[in-house]
Scaffold this active site. Structure first.
Site, PDB file in Angstrom:
ATOM      1  N   GLY A  48       0.846  -1.200   0.000  1.00 35.62           N
ATOM      2  CA  GLY A  48       0.000   0.000   0.000  1.00 35.62           C
ATOM      3  C   GLY A  48       0.878   1.244   0.000  1.00 35.62           C
ATOM      4  O   GLY A  48       1.832   1.321   0.763  1.00 35.62           O
ATOM      5  N   ASP A  98       5.065  -4.470   6.265  1.00 39.60           N
ATOM      6  CA  ASP A  98       5.653  -5.736   6.726  1.00 39.60           C
ATOM      7  C   ASP A  98       5.698  -6.781   5.611  1.00 39.60           C
ATOM      8  O   ASP A  98       6.651  -7.561   5.529  1.00 39.60           O
ATOM      9  CB  ASP A  98       4.937  -6.271   7.972  1.00 39.60           C
ATOM     10  CG  ASP A  98       3.480  -6.591   7.716  1.00 39.60           C
ATOM     11  OD1 ASP A  98       2.890  -5.970   6.801  1.00 39.60           O
ATOM     12  OD2 ASP A  98       2.929  -7.451   8.427  1.00 39.60           O
ATOM     13  N   THR A 131       4.017   2.698   5.465  1.00 45.31           N
ATOM     14  CA  THR A 131       2.636   2.224   5.559  1.00 45.31           C
ATOM     15  C   THR A 131       1.880   3.130   6.515  1.00 45.31           C
ATOM     16  O   THR A 131       2.419   3.500   7.566  1.00 45.31           O
ATOM     17  CB  THR A 131       2.537   0.762   6.051  1.00 45.31           C
ATOM     18  OG1 THR A 131       1.164   0.489   6.399  1.00 45.31           O
ATOM     19  CG2 THR A 131       3.402   0.487   7.278  1.00 45.31           C
ATOM     20  N   ASP A 150      -0.403   2.251   8.334  1.00 48.18           N
ATOM     21  CA  ASP A 150      -0.970   1.446   9.429  1.00 48.18           C
ATOM     22  C   ASP A 150      -0.220   1.556  10.759  1.00 48.18           C
ATOM     23  O   ASP A 150      -0.779   1.249  11.797  1.00 48.18           O
ATOM     24  CB  ASP A 150      -1.041  -0.031   9.013  1.00 48.18           C
ATOM     25  CG  ASP A 150      -1.914  -0.240   7.792  1.00 48.18           C
ATOM     26  OD1 ASP A 150      -2.763   0.628   7.521  1.00 48.18           O
ATOM     27  OD2 ASP A 150      -1.757  -1.267   7.112  1.00 48.18           O
ATOM     28  N   ASP A 176       2.008  -0.416  11.902  1.00 45.04           N
ATOM     29  CA  ASP A 176       1.845  -1.753  12.495  1.00 45.04           C
ATOM     30  C   ASP A 176       3.166  -2.520  12.620  1.00 45.04           C
ATOM     31  O   ASP A 176       3.150  -3.734  12.818  1.00 45.04           O
ATOM     32  CB  ASP A 176       0.847  -2.570  11.650  1.00 45.04           C
ATOM     33  CG  ASP A 176       1.271  -2.679  10.193  1.00 45.04           C
ATOM     34  OD1 ASP A 176       2.244  -2.008   9.788  1.00 45.04           O
ATOM     35  OD2 ASP A 176       0.619  -3.430   9.457  1.00 45.04           O
ATOM     36  N   ARG A 207      -5.732  -1.629   8.879  1.00 45.11           N
ATOM     37  CA  ARG A 207      -5.708  -3.088   8.808  1.00 45.11           C
ATOM     38  C   ARG A 207      -5.917  -3.675  10.206  1.00 45.11           C
ATOM     39  O   ARG A 207      -6.929  -3.391  10.809  1.00 45.11           O
ATOM     40  CB  ARG A 207      -4.421  -3.566   8.166  1.00 45.11           C
ATOM     41  CG  ARG A 207      -4.621  -4.866   7.421  1.00 45.11           C
ATOM     42  CD  ARG A 207      -3.422  -5.291   6.672  1.00 45.11           C
ATOM     43  NE  ARG A 207      -3.288  -4.543   5.433  1.00 45.11           N
ATOM     44  CZ  ARG A 207      -2.645  -4.990   4.374  1.00 45.11           C
ATOM     45  NH1 ARG A 207      -2.072  -6.163   4.403  1.00 45.11           N
ATOM     46  NH2 ARG A 207      -2.566  -4.270   3.284  1.00 45.11           N
TER      47      ARG A 207
END
Ligand code: ADP
Ligand code: F6P
Length: 331
Positions: A11, A103, A126, A128, A130, A172
């Protein structure tokens, strides 16, 4: 090392262009040839590679998206695809590869380095946020700023209509966008993948707020919350709105999914600077033969870490920050 390559994968996120900009600028300053690989691992497999110049990266650092294009590339999971990627690197004589992505993209880089001996350095791109090894990833700040602006807009119309909104945001399986935005915009309810969804609690908060005269509530929900055990990104807001309506038929409530708007628009200053600092650090790693690393930021210090060790880390949920967010909106 004389020739390096750079690609963006997975993304897209704001700050990726800043990282490309710095990789190219710093690479050229160090006398390297810098090759741009288009559309992530797909471009590496297909040989979509071009020598970059200072002009290639003029005026891109602040822009959203990625000038190199990006893709999710199923072929990269297969040994055949991976061998084609290696052949491209050999064909262009690329000795070091900067992979900017999340990731998944890092797992691709890990395969290239551990299985095929490619010198890789990863930059976390990203929205996110994360990745466990770093405080922040590129794009998180910009995406969260977009959410906060959207909520500000909603508040104007909500207040004069005594209306509540369920706002679904991305991330996500990580609730950081929702959590950080909830603090900044005073969301009356925040629902995260890291905390079990309890609709009874949501309804009792809304009923309590109505009793004290507050009818314009923001229910900020991360797309990663599980509903009946299922991940339902894009539908979560409607499902939650309907569940609330079932229990409170008279409530004036709507839903909105902010979706890819969160990945659009200029990078914030924070993401732009972070991308540039990380790009510079990636080049430094490559020219000092410090490879198979990922770049991160901790306590505002840029660092690098072994890719295998970094990916093995598990994210810790910030329960204190969550409690703080909730404490700010008690009526
Ligand atoms: P992100 O990098 O944003 O997390 P994805 O999870 O979609 O996005 O991963 C991006 C791409 O990275 C995948 O489409 C694939 O090409 C590559 N990739 C992900 N995991 C692996 C893996 N285990 N082995 C090889 N390539 C991978
Ligand atoms: O990983 C970034 C992200 O924007 C997630 O927040 C979201 O779930 C996903 O990508 C959307 O992916 P796509 O752009 O492929 O629909």
């Amino acid at each position: 090392m004389k020739k390096i390559g750079v690609l963006t994968s997975g993304g897209d996120s704001q700050g990726m262009n800043a990282a490309i900009y710095a990789t190219v600028k710093c690479g050229l300053q160090k006398g390297l040839e810098v090759y741009g690989i288009y559309n992530g691992y797909q471009g590496l497999i297909d040989g979509k590679v071009e020598l970059l110049t200072v002009q290639s990266v003029e005026n891109i650092a602040h822009r959203g998206g990625t000038v190199l294009g990006t893709a999710r590339c199923p072929a990269m999971f297969t040994p055949q695809g991976q061998k084609k990627a290696i052949a491209t690197l050999q064909k262009f004589g690329i000795e070091g590869l900067v992979v900017i992505g999340g990731d998944g993209s890092f797992n691709g880089a890990k395969v290239l380095s551990t299985k095929y001996g490619v010198n890789t350095v990863g930059i976390p791109g990203t929205i996110d946020n994360d990745l466990a090894y770093t405080d922040f990833t590129l794009g998180f700040d910009s995406a969260t700023a977009t959410v906060i602006n959207a909520v500000k807009g909603l508040r104007d119309t909500m207040y004069c209509n005594e209306r509540s909104f369920v706002v679904e945001v991305m991330g996500r399986h990580c609730g950081d966008i929702a959590l950080y935005a909830s603090i900044a915009c005073g969301a009356e309810v925040v629902l995260l993948p890291e905390v079990e969804l309890d609709l009874d609690k949501v309804v009792s908060t809304l009923k309590h707020n109505a009793k004290v005269g507050k009818h314009d509530n923001i229910i900020l929900v991360s797309e990663g919350v599980r509903i009946n055990g299922e991940y339902l990104s894009g539908k979560v807001a409607d499902i939650i709105r309907d569940s609330i309506l079932e229990r409170m038929p008279k409530i004036n409530i709507r839903s909105v999914v902010l979706g890819h708007l969160q990945r659009g628009g200029d990078a914030t200053i924070q993401d732009t600077l972070l991308g540039i600092r990380m790009g510079e650090h990636a080049v430094k790693c490559l020219i000092s033969d410090k490879t198979n690393r990922v770049i991160g930021i901790k306590n505002n210090k840029i660092f690098d870490e072994d890719i295998v060790e970094a990916l093995a880390k598990t994210r810790q949920f910030d329960a204190k920050l969550y409690a703080f967010s909730k404490s700010l909106v008690k009526y």
